[in-house]
Design a protein around this motif. Structure first.
Motif, PDB file in Angstrom:
ATOM      1  N   SER A   1       0.827  -1.212   0.000  1.00 37.53           N
ATOM      2  CA  SER A   1       0.000   0.000   0.000  1.00 37.53           C
ATOM      3  C   SER A   1       0.856   1.254   0.000  1.00 37.53           C
ATOM      4  CB  SER A   1      -0.917  -0.019   1.226  1.00 37.53           C
ATOM      5  OG  SER A   1      -1.697   1.164   1.283  1.00 37.53           O
ATOM      6  N   ARG A   2       1.887   1.271   0.834  1.00 41.84           N
ATOM      7  CA  ARG A   2       2.770   2.436   0.909  1.00 41.84           C
ATOM      8  C   ARG A   2       3.531   2.630  -0.406  1.00 41.84           C
ATOM      9  NH1 ARG A   2       5.539   1.681   6.910  1.00 41.84           N
ATOM     10  NH2 ARG A   2       3.805   2.541   8.152  1.00 41.84           N
ATOM     11  N   SER A   3       3.935   1.534  -1.051  1.00 41.67           N
ATOM     12  CA  SER A   3       4.674   1.619  -2.303  1.00 41.67           C
ATOM     13  C   SER A   3       3.818   2.228  -3.406  1.00 41.67           C
ATOM     14  CB  SER A   3       5.164   0.234  -2.728  1.00 41.67           C
ATOM     15  OG  SER A   3       6.055  -0.304  -1.773  1.00 41.67           O
ATOM     16  N   ILE A   4       2.544   1.818  -3.472  1.00 38.52           N
ATOM     17  CA  ILE A   4       1.635   2.383  -4.464  1.00 38.52           C
ATOM     18  C   ILE A   4       1.470   3.884  -4.231  1.00 38.52           C
ATOM     19  CG2 ILE A   4      -0.744   2.400  -5.317  1.00 38.52           C
ATOM     20  CD1 ILE A   4      -0.861  -0.589  -4.700  1.00 38.52           C
ATOM     21  N   ASP A   5       1.268   4.269  -2.976  1.00 37.27           N
ATOM     22  CA  ASP A   5       1.106   5.692  -2.642  1.00 37.27           C
ATOM     23  C   ASP A   5       2.369   6.487  -2.995  1.00 37.27           C
ATOM     24  OD1 ASP A   5      -1.419   5.210  -1.718  1.00 37.27           O
ATOM     25  OD2 ASP A   5      -0.831   5.071   0.398  1.00 37.27           O
ATOM     26  N   LEU A   6       3.531   5.923  -2.672  1.00 39.02           N
ATOM     27  CA  LEU A   6       4.785   6.610  -2.940  1.00 39.02           C
ATOM     28  C   LEU A   6       4.996   6.821  -4.435  1.00 39.02           C
ATOM     29  CD1 LEU A   6       7.468   7.796  -1.980  1.00 39.02           C
ATOM     30  CD2 LEU A   6       8.422   5.471  -2.000  1.00 39.02           C
ATOM     31  N   PHE A   7       4.748   5.783  -5.210  1.00 38.31           N
ATOM     32  CA  PHE A   7       4.926   5.893  -6.653  1.00 38.31           C
ATOM     33  C   PHE A   7       3.985   6.948  -7.227  1.00 38.31           C
ATOM     34  CE2 PHE A   7       4.638   5.004 -11.111  1.00 38.31           C
ATOM     35  CZ  PHE A   7       5.871   4.511 -11.466  1.00 38.31           C
ATOM     36  N   GLY A   8       2.740   6.905  -6.776  1.00 38.34           N
ATOM     37  CA  GLY A   8       1.763   7.890  -7.253  1.00 38.34           C
ATOM     38  C   GLY A   8       2.152   9.312  -6.897  1.00 38.34           C
ATOM     39  N   ASN A   9       2.649   9.513  -5.674  1.00 37.29           N
ATOM     40  CA  ASN A   9       3.065  10.850  -5.240  1.00 37.29           C
ATOM     41  C   ASN A   9       4.225  11.379  -6.076  1.00 37.29           C
ATOM     42  OD1 ASN A   9       1.139  11.004  -3.215  1.00 37.29           O
ATOM     43  ND2 ASN A   9       2.487  10.166  -1.642  1.00 37.29           N
ATOM     44  N   VAL A  10       5.234  10.528  -6.290  1.00 33.14           N
ATOM     45  CA  VAL A  10       6.386  10.936  -7.091  1.00 33.14           C
ATOM     46  C   VAL A  10       5.947  11.280  -8.510  1.00 33.14           C
ATOM     47  CG1 VAL A  10       8.559  10.140  -8.117  1.00 33.14           C
ATOM     48  CG2 VAL A  10       8.056   9.646  -5.720  1.00 33.14           C
ATOM     49  N   PHE A  11       5.089  10.454  -9.071  1.00 32.29           N
ATOM     50  CA  PHE A  11       4.629  10.670 -10.446  1.00 32.29           C
ATOM     51  C   PHE A  11       3.885  12.003 -10.565  1.00 32.29           C
ATOM     52  CE2 PHE A  11       1.609  10.344 -13.917  1.00 32.29           C
ATOM     53  CZ  PHE A  11       2.397   9.843 -14.943  1.00 32.29           C
ATOM     54  N   ARG A  12       2.983  12.269  -9.618  1.00 32.69           N
ATOM     55  CA  ARG A  12       2.205  13.509  -9.663  1.00 32.69           C
ATOM     56  C   ARG A  12       3.101  14.736  -9.517  1.00 32.69           C
ATOM     57  NH1 ARG A  12      -1.577  10.458  -6.711  1.00 32.69           N
ATOM     58  NH2 ARG A  12      -0.642  11.158  -4.739  1.00 32.69           N
ATOM     59  N   GLU A  13       4.061  14.677  -8.586  1.00 29.15           N
ATOM     60  CA  GLU A  13       4.930  15.822  -8.354  1.00 29.15           C
ATOM     61  C   GLU A  13       5.813  16.117  -9.570  1.00 29.15           C
ATOM     62  OE1 GLU A  13       4.886  17.946  -5.894  1.00 29.15           O
ATOM     63  OE2 GLU A  13       3.266  16.837  -4.908  1.00 29.15           O
ATOM     64  N   ILE A  14       6.359  15.071 -10.165  1.00 30.89           N
ATOM     65  CA  ILE A  14       7.232  15.263 -11.321  1.00 30.89           C
ATOM     66  C   ILE A  14       6.449  15.823 -12.502  1.00 30.89           C
ATOM     67  CG2 ILE A  14       8.646  14.084 -13.052  1.00 30.89           C
ATOM     68  CD1 ILE A  14      10.105  14.319 -10.467  1.00 30.89           C
ATOM     69  N   THR A  15       5.313  15.206 -12.824  1.00 32.80           N
ATOM     70  CA  THR A  15       4.543  15.652 -13.987  1.00 32.80           C
ATOM     71  C   THR A  15       3.967  17.051 -13.795  1.00 32.80           C
ATOM     72  OG1 THR A  15       2.619  14.464 -13.087  1.00 32.80           O
ATOM     73  CG2 THR A  15       3.931  13.337 -14.777  1.00 32.80           C
ATOM     74  N   ALA A  16       3.725  17.455 -12.540  1.00 34.72           N
ATOM     75  CA  ALA A  16       3.142  18.772 -12.280  1.00 34.72           C
ATOM     76  C   ALA A  16       4.187  19.870 -12.161  1.00 34.72           C
ATOM     77  CB  ALA A  16       2.298  18.721 -11.005  1.00 34.72           C
ATOM     78  N   ASN A  17       5.388  19.543 -11.640  1.00 38.49           N
ATOM     79  CA  ASN A  17       6.320  20.593 -11.256  1.00 38.49           C
ATOM     80  C   ASN A  17       7.683  20.558 -11.935  1.00 38.49           C
ATOM     81  OD1 ASN A  17       4.473  21.685  -9.291  1.00 38.49           O
ATOM     82  ND2 ASN A  17       4.983  19.928  -7.980  1.00 38.49           N
TER      83      ASN A  17
END
Length: 563
Positions: free
Chosen positions: A48-64
């Motif tokens: 669960s934590r790995s899925i959340d971490l991957f999603g967070n990194v992906f969102r931050e990179i694509t947005a910023n």
């Protein structure tokens, strides 16, 4: 649990992946397939934590990120990196690549029945499949493809051309061809058909009562094709021995490997077993039908390119003492893949188990989860491998592929042979020869053939440097660097002149090796793949060794019965 699709084994390259949602799907599959085998809640929490971490990194990179990121390309790189930490057989299969999976498993695709490759910078017809559009309408090996549907092929790779020629059966494709001996390009309008790749590409008698069968792949129909070939051989003559050639066969479907073994082994015998982390990965595959040839002496040929399903067949034949294995050690792929459905018509091919031969040995060569500090995958030395016994007590080692009962190395090739092969001289000469000789030759005269080949090479100003010349050049350079006397340099130059004069007769020195390569190529122009294979067998040392074993019945029997 997500239902497993048909299992298959083969050596494959990594593929790039698609869509961010697939990341979550892959993690969910990991949870379903592996999570329930671990009672600790920590495992679920980590997922669960790995899925959340991957999603967070992906969102931050694509947005910023300072530059705009293509989300689909970015996620492909992410998934590729994730799967790259596993083994080379665990791949994501994009929707666009589903046809390739179908080709590997069923052996079918929509096309015109040609094999293409690069020759002298041109996309060239290498081979034709008998009975299909290209062969029926007169396309020939050696033809250079100039255009496909009006699109020039200059700079095009063979894979790109395959994409253009394949398509929906019944549709047309137009080829513009350049052919030696023709003043103007030729145009062909071909109709795509359902192409069925053959598993058995040759099956015939090559000696008194001894048959040779080449099995090139393990698609769904492999067992049926082999059964038909064996029955036809039995009708044609008195079948006294069989050579089953699996050299260069990279594998395919596990079930098809079992089906092939069933044609030789008595009903009820174990062929292969699989075992992974989940209960449903533990399976045993037995012979479920009466064999076609249960007692006919059998030799199986393998080499380093014989992998997975080929190794299942060779391992079962060896462990059950049904026949002898000849050649060189096989690839060593003892891993089972399962294809699982994901979103958007994509697939995940994941390694779910190891397979074991009837004696219980796993032949996997590389441990992909263990690397040295230098990044080299770990392998087990022979001294540390466990020993297993065949049905009659012969000793075999685990790991590292299937070791032949009789190891016969493939002939070492000369620098001349390698140079001729790299520049496609054998292929080009066969095309040239067939334009000059329209009738099928009954016999190819060695001396005449060598003279014609020498003239052909001279017309192209063919030259090469062997190892001696390379070393001599290094010696000359060293002499200059070290400022040796003019006398020493003159002696070196005299030696170079002697080498050049002796190279004039280089074809005579390697006559046997050269003719072994030329003759099958020439016969392929007149009799297709069957003619090529039939001609090559006469000079194949591993085939000739197998013939010798099958003719020596007492020796064959003693090898299978050590006690």
């Amino acid at each position: 649990m997500i239902k497993n699709l048909k299992k298959y084994l083969y050596v494959n390259n990594h593929v790039f992946l698609n869509r961010i949602i697939t990341i979550a799907a892959i993690f969910v599959i990991a949870l379903i397939v592996y999570g329930f085998s671990n009672s600790s809640t920590d495992y679920f929490l980590k997922i669960s934590r790995s899925i959340d971490l991957f999603g967070n990194v992906f969102r931050e990179i694509t947005a910023n990120y300072v530059e705009e990121i293509d989300p689909e390309v970015f996620v492909k790189a992410g998934i590729n990196g994730m799967l790259g930490s596993l083994d080379p057989y665990t791949n994501f299969i994009d929707e666009k690549e589903i046809d390739e999976v179908q080709l590997i498993t069923s052996g079918t695709y929509g096309g015109i029945g040609v094999t293409v490759g690069l020759r002298d910078g041109f996309i060239t017809i290498i081979g034709l499949m008998e009975g299909y559009s290209a062969q029926r309408l007169g396309v020939q090996p050696g033809d250079r493809v100039l255009e496909v549907d009006g699109k020039p092929t200059i700079g095009m790779k063979p894979d790109e051309l395959r994409t253009l020629t394949r398509g929906e059966p019944g549709t047309e494709v137009r080829l513009k061809i350049e052919r030696d001996g023709e003043p103007q390009p030729l145009e062909f309008v071909l109709v795509r058909e359902i192409i069925q790749l053959k598993n058995v590409t040759f099956a015939d008698y090559i000696d008194n009562g001894i048959a040779y069968i080449r099995l090139e792949r393990f698609t769904t129909n492999a067992g049926d094709e082999l059964r038909l070939a064996l029955k036809e051989l039995k009708l044609k003559g008195d079948l006294k021995g069989i050579i089953l050639d699996l050299r260069g066969n990279p594998g395919g479907l596990l079930e098809s490997a079992v089906d092939v073994v069933e044609k030789f082994v008595n009903k009820g015998n174990l062929v292969v077993s699989t075992k992974g982390r989940t209960p449903d990965s533990e399976k045993k595959y037995f012979v479920n039908e009466e064999p076609v040839v249960p007692y006919v002496p059998l030799v199986v040929l393998i080499n380093k390119q014989s992998a997975s399903a080929s190794e299942i067949v060779a391992g079962a034949i060896q462990d059950l003492d049904r026949g002898l294995i000849v050649g060189t050690r096989s690839f060593g792929k003892g891993l089972v893949q399962t294809v699982m459905p994901l979103l958007n018509n994509s697939r995940l091919k994941i390694t779910t188990a190891r397979y074991y031969t009837p004696s219980g040995r796993c032949i996997q060569e590389i441990d992909y989860q263990n690397k040295t500090r230098e990044g080299i995958y770990a392998t087990t030395p022979d001294s540390m491998k466990r020993v297993f016994r065949t049905l009659r007590g012969r000793l075999e080692l685990e790991g590292g592929g299937i070791t032949p009962d009789s190891t016969i190395p493939e002939p070492e090739r000369s620098a001349l042979y390698d140079a001729l092969m790299r520049r496609s001289m054998f292929f080009r000469f066969a095309t040239y020869y067939s334009t000059l000789h329209s009738d099928t030759p009954e016999v190819l005269n060695d001396d005449v053939l060598l003279v014609e080949f020498r003239k052909f090479l001279d017309s192209l100003n063919f030259s090469y440097s062997d190892e001696f010349e390379v070393k001599l050049k290094e010696l000359c350079d060293a002499a200059d660097k070290c400022r040796y006397s003019k006398e020493i340099k003159n002696q070196v130059e005299q030696l170079k002149s002697k080498i050049l004069s002796e190279k004039i007769n280089v074809l005579d020195r390697y006559k046997e090796e050269i003719l072994t390569a030329i003759k099958p190529e020439i016969m392929s122009r007149y009799k297709g793949q069957k003619g090529m294979i039939e001609t090559s067998l006469k000079d194949d040392i591993q085939v000739q060794t197998a013939l010798g074993l099958l003719k020596d019945r007492d020796g064959y029997t003693k090898r299978l019965n050590p006690n």
